[in-house]
Design a protein around this motif. Structure first.
Motif, PDB file in Angstrom:
ATOM      1  N   ILE A 305       7.082  -6.313 -19.509  1.00  0.00           N
ATOM      2  CA  ILE A 305       7.899  -6.333 -18.287  1.00  0.00           C
ATOM      3  C   ILE A 305       9.287  -5.764 -18.571  1.00  0.00           C
ATOM      4  O   ILE A 305       9.813  -4.947 -17.801  1.00  0.00           O
ATOM      5  CB  ILE A 305       8.006  -7.764 -17.732  1.00  0.00           C
ATOM      6  CG1 ILE A 305       6.653  -8.235 -17.174  1.00  0.00           C
ATOM      7  CG2 ILE A 305       9.090  -7.853 -16.656  1.00  0.00           C
ATOM      8  CD1 ILE A 305       6.211  -7.555 -15.913  1.00  0.00           C
ATOM      9  N   ALA A 306       9.884  -6.170 -19.671  1.00  0.00           N
ATOM     10  CA  ALA A 306      11.239  -5.721 -19.993  1.00  0.00           C
ATOM     11  C   ALA A 306      11.292  -4.216 -20.255  1.00  0.00           C
ATOM     12  O   ALA A 306      12.254  -3.539 -19.876  1.00  0.00           O
ATOM     13  CB  ALA A 306      11.767  -6.486 -21.205  1.00  0.00           C
ATOM     14  N   ARG A 362       4.608 -15.349  -8.729  1.00  0.00           N
ATOM     15  CA  ARG A 362       4.174 -16.056  -9.931  1.00  0.00           C
ATOM     16  C   ARG A 362       2.906 -15.404 -10.469  1.00  0.00           C
ATOM     17  O   ARG A 362       1.983 -15.115  -9.697  1.00  0.00           O
ATOM     18  CB  ARG A 362       3.909 -17.534  -9.625  1.00  0.00           C
ATOM     19  CG  ARG A 362       3.728 -18.397 -10.880  1.00  0.00           C
ATOM     20  CD  ARG A 362       3.276 -19.817 -10.530  1.00  0.00           C
ATOM     21  NE  ARG A 362       1.878 -19.847 -10.077  1.00  0.00           N
ATOM     22  CZ  ARG A 362       1.201 -20.956  -9.825  1.00  0.00           C
ATOM     23  NH1 ARG A 362       1.789 -22.134  -9.964  1.00  0.00           N
ATOM     24  NH2 ARG A 362      -0.057 -20.899  -9.413  1.00  0.00           N
ATOM     25  N   LEU A 363       2.863 -15.198 -11.772  1.00  0.00           N
ATOM     26  CA  LEU A 363       1.722 -14.575 -12.437  1.00  0.00           C
ATOM     27  C   LEU A 363       1.114 -15.557 -13.425  1.00  0.00           C
ATOM     28  O   LEU A 363       1.812 -16.146 -14.253  1.00  0.00           O
ATOM     29  CB  LEU A 363       2.156 -13.294 -13.147  1.00  0.00           C
ATOM     30  CG  LEU A 363       1.073 -12.475 -13.855  1.00  0.00           C
ATOM     31  CD1 LEU A 363       1.446 -10.985 -13.854  1.00  0.00           C
ATOM     32  CD2 LEU A 363       0.852 -12.925 -15.308  1.00  0.00           C
ATOM     33  N   ASN A 364      -0.199 -15.730 -13.352  1.00  0.00           N
ATOM     34  CA  ASN A 364      -0.956 -16.597 -14.257  1.00  0.00           C
ATOM     35  C   ASN A 364      -1.474 -15.749 -15.420  1.00  0.00           C
ATOM     36  O   ASN A 364      -2.321 -14.874 -15.218  1.00  0.00           O
ATOM     37  CB  ASN A 364      -2.107 -17.234 -13.470  1.00  0.00           C
ATOM     38  CG  ASN A 364      -3.068 -18.032 -14.343  1.00  0.00           C
ATOM     39  OD1 ASN A 364      -3.002 -18.008 -15.571  1.00  0.00           O
ATOM     40  ND2 ASN A 364      -3.988 -18.731 -13.697  1.00  0.00           N
ATOM     41  N   ALA A 375      -3.719  -5.790 -15.880  1.00  0.00           N
ATOM     42  CA  ALA A 375      -2.911  -6.190 -14.726  1.00  0.00           C
ATOM     43  C   ALA A 375      -1.499  -5.639 -14.819  1.00  0.00           C
ATOM     44  O   ALA A 375      -0.955  -5.104 -13.844  1.00  0.00           O
ATOM     45  CB  ALA A 375      -2.882  -7.717 -14.618  1.00  0.00           C
ATOM     46  N   LEU A 376      -0.895  -5.751 -16.002  1.00  0.00           N
ATOM     47  CA  LEU A 376       0.471  -5.254 -16.172  1.00  0.00           C
ATOM     48  C   LEU A 376       0.519  -3.733 -16.060  1.00  0.00           C
ATOM     49  O   LEU A 376       1.484  -3.164 -15.517  1.00  0.00           O
ATOM     50  CB  LEU A 376       1.036  -5.717 -17.506  1.00  0.00           C
ATOM     51  CG  LEU A 376       1.277  -7.238 -17.622  1.00  0.00           C
ATOM     52  CD1 LEU A 376       1.688  -7.599 -19.044  1.00  0.00           C
ATOM     53  CD2 LEU A 376       2.335  -7.707 -16.623  1.00  0.00           C
ATOM     54  N   ALA A 382       2.051   0.938 -10.101  1.00  0.00           N
ATOM     55  CA  ALA A 382       2.435   0.773  -8.701  1.00  0.00           C
ATOM     56  C   ALA A 382       3.942   0.896  -8.514  1.00  0.00           C
ATOM     57  O   ALA A 382       4.419   1.565  -7.579  1.00  0.00           O
ATOM     58  CB  ALA A 382       1.964  -0.593  -8.198  1.00  0.00           C
ATOM     59  N   VAL A 383       4.705   0.293  -9.421  1.00  0.00           N
ATOM     60  CA  VAL A 383       6.153   0.400  -9.331  1.00  0.00           C
ATOM     61  C   VAL A 383       6.609   1.821  -9.591  1.00  0.00           C
ATOM     62  O   VAL A 383       7.491   2.364  -8.901  1.00  0.00           O
ATOM     63  CB  VAL A 383       6.818  -0.581 -10.336  1.00  0.00           C
ATOM     64  CG1 VAL A 383       8.320  -0.316 -10.425  1.00  0.00           C
ATOM     65  CG2 VAL A 383       6.554  -2.026  -9.925  1.00  0.00           C
ATOM     66  N   GLY A 384       5.988   2.496 -10.556  1.00  0.00           N
ATOM     67  CA  GLY A 384       6.372   3.878 -10.881  1.00  0.00           C
ATOM     68  C   GLY A 384       6.038   4.856  -9.801  1.00  0.00           C
ATOM     69  O   GLY A 384       6.687   5.933  -9.693  1.00  0.00           O
ATOM     70  N   ALA A 385       5.035   4.551  -8.957  1.00  0.00           N
ATOM     71  CA  ALA A 385       4.623   5.478  -7.919  1.00  0.00           C
ATOM     72  C   ALA A 385       5.416   5.333  -6.631  1.00  0.00           C
ATOM     73  O   ALA A 385       5.207   6.112  -5.683  1.00  0.00           O
ATOM     74  CB  ALA A 385       3.134   5.255  -7.621  1.00  0.00           C
TER      75      ALA A 385
END
Length: 386
Positions: A305-306, A362-364, A375-376, A382-385
């Motif tokens: 994530i970071a 929240r992510l499990n 998943a990541l 998705a964020v990059g697009a």
């Protein structure tokens, strides 16, 4: 012993609530808090032995089941619990609802620290009470979520009767310190509040050196106002078997609680007792291996994530649980859950946890590492697009 957390059985097409939600769609379910791992072999074998008996009538815990629970509490937490203090329940959320009915009247207030998992706010409302949420404060210098003591003091009114504490906390994954717990116990004493401590994640501490201090150990002098709730369900992945328990040392408080269960709380089922005993008596090697695996998942998630997902952050360390509270506010999404679901990742919306719309999900991460990585990667794409 070695345990396989990388290749569990396929849950698609089964009775899994977690996987049914996205049936027929390419969406990885990372929402509700159950794990995609087989339970401890000791539990599976105990259930198989009990099933072979062939009779499944109404049940009560046998001495060996009670001894397993009492022994685990003593060994892990130095808590000497009398068996008479235990009240068996078919589920912890059920237990919270009973506490609200037993210790408050309609229209009275139930305090909790938010963000908080939804039953803490839904349960009071369901029982005709008022849910009053006091936001936690993010200490960016210390890098952790903390109780906003001034806000908590300001929130109390003469109608406040219960403080519901989540310990460790879901969803921010904070392990409360002994000092914080002692202050909360003192706060409840000063304001004549019943302290109900939900400790269902207490055996899922991921940070090396972290220590869970049961409220009953921290503040034994306040036993007359304290009810602690525990279960093997989260740790050993047996929520579908429904064996939980309240620990209420004070006889008068316990009598009030038990009286409210009459006619509305179901019996714990046969396999729930069997799983509970096996978990606490024989499940420790599996639990330790699970902690190690979840710690690896947590570290991978935090690093990924970071480095790879701009606009998404984990604001504080994940001390415990298998749940990550992700800040997605920078993405400026109307519905982060719908956005990531469209990318093939099913998350929990932060709004039912009392977060601002669009701010958190929240992510499990209680799943095989390959599932987490996929998943990541989907979230990153998705964020990059955008």
């Amino acid at each position: 012993m070695t345990f396989n957390f990388d290749t569990p059985p396929d849950r698609r097409g089964t009775d899994s609530q977690k996987w049914q939600k996205f049936a027929g769609r390419d969406v990885l379910p990372m929402w509700v808090a159950d794990m995609d791992f087989e339970s401890a072999p000791a539990i599976v074998e105990a259930i198989q032995r009990r099933a072979a008996h062939g009779i499944f009538g109404y049940s009560r815990p046998v001495k060996s089941t009670v001894d397993a629970v009492i022994g685990a509490l003593a060994a892990r937490y130095r808590w000497q619990v009398d068996p008479s203090w235990l009240v068996w329940l078919p589920g912890l959320v059920c237990g919270l609802n009973v506490a609200i009915r037993a210790f408050t009247e309609p229209g009275e207030e139930v305090l909790s620290l938010s963000p908080i998992y939804p039953p803490f706010t839904i349960s009071p409302k369901s029982q005709g009470r008022v849910a009053k949420n006091v936001p936690l404060a993010l200490n960016t210098t210390a890098g952790r979520w903390e109780v906003d003591w001034q806000a908590l003091e300001a929130a109390v009114t003469p109608r406040s009767k219960i403080l519901l504490l989540c310990h460790p906390h879901n969803p921010v994954a904070r392990v409360w310190s002994r000092e914080e717990l002692a202050w909360l116990a003192n706060f409840c004493a000063r304001h004549d509040l019943i302290l109900c401590s939900d400790e269902i994640h207490c055996d899922l501490l991921l940070e090396p050196g972290a220590v869970h201090e049961p409220m009953g150990v921290v503040a034994p002098g306040e036993s007359g106002r304290t009810a602690t709730f525990m279960a093997p369900s989260k740790t050993f992945n047996v929520p579908g078997l429904g064996a939980s328990f309240a620990i209420i040392p004070d006889a008068a408080l316990r009598a009030r609680y038990v009286r409210e269960t009459a006619g509305i709380v179901a019996e714990v089922n046969v396999f729930g007792y069997v799983a509970c005993e096996a978990a606490y008596r024989d499940g420790e090697p599996w639990r330790l291996a699970l902690i190690d695996y979840l710690r690896g998942n947590r570290d991978y998630l935090m690093d990924f994530i970071a480095r790879e997902v701009p606009g998404v952050s984990v604001e504080a360390p994940i001390d415990a649980t298998y749940l990550a509270w992700l800040n997605v506010a920078e993405l400026d999404l109307e519905s982060p859950v719908k956005f990531f679901e469209a990318a093939g990742v099913g998350l929990s919306d932060g709004v039912p946890f009392c977060a601002e719309p669009g701010s958190h999900v929240r992510l499990n991460f209680g799943c095989p590492r390959s599932t987490l990585k996929e998943a990541l990667s989907r979230m990153k794409a998705a964020v990059g697009a955008r």
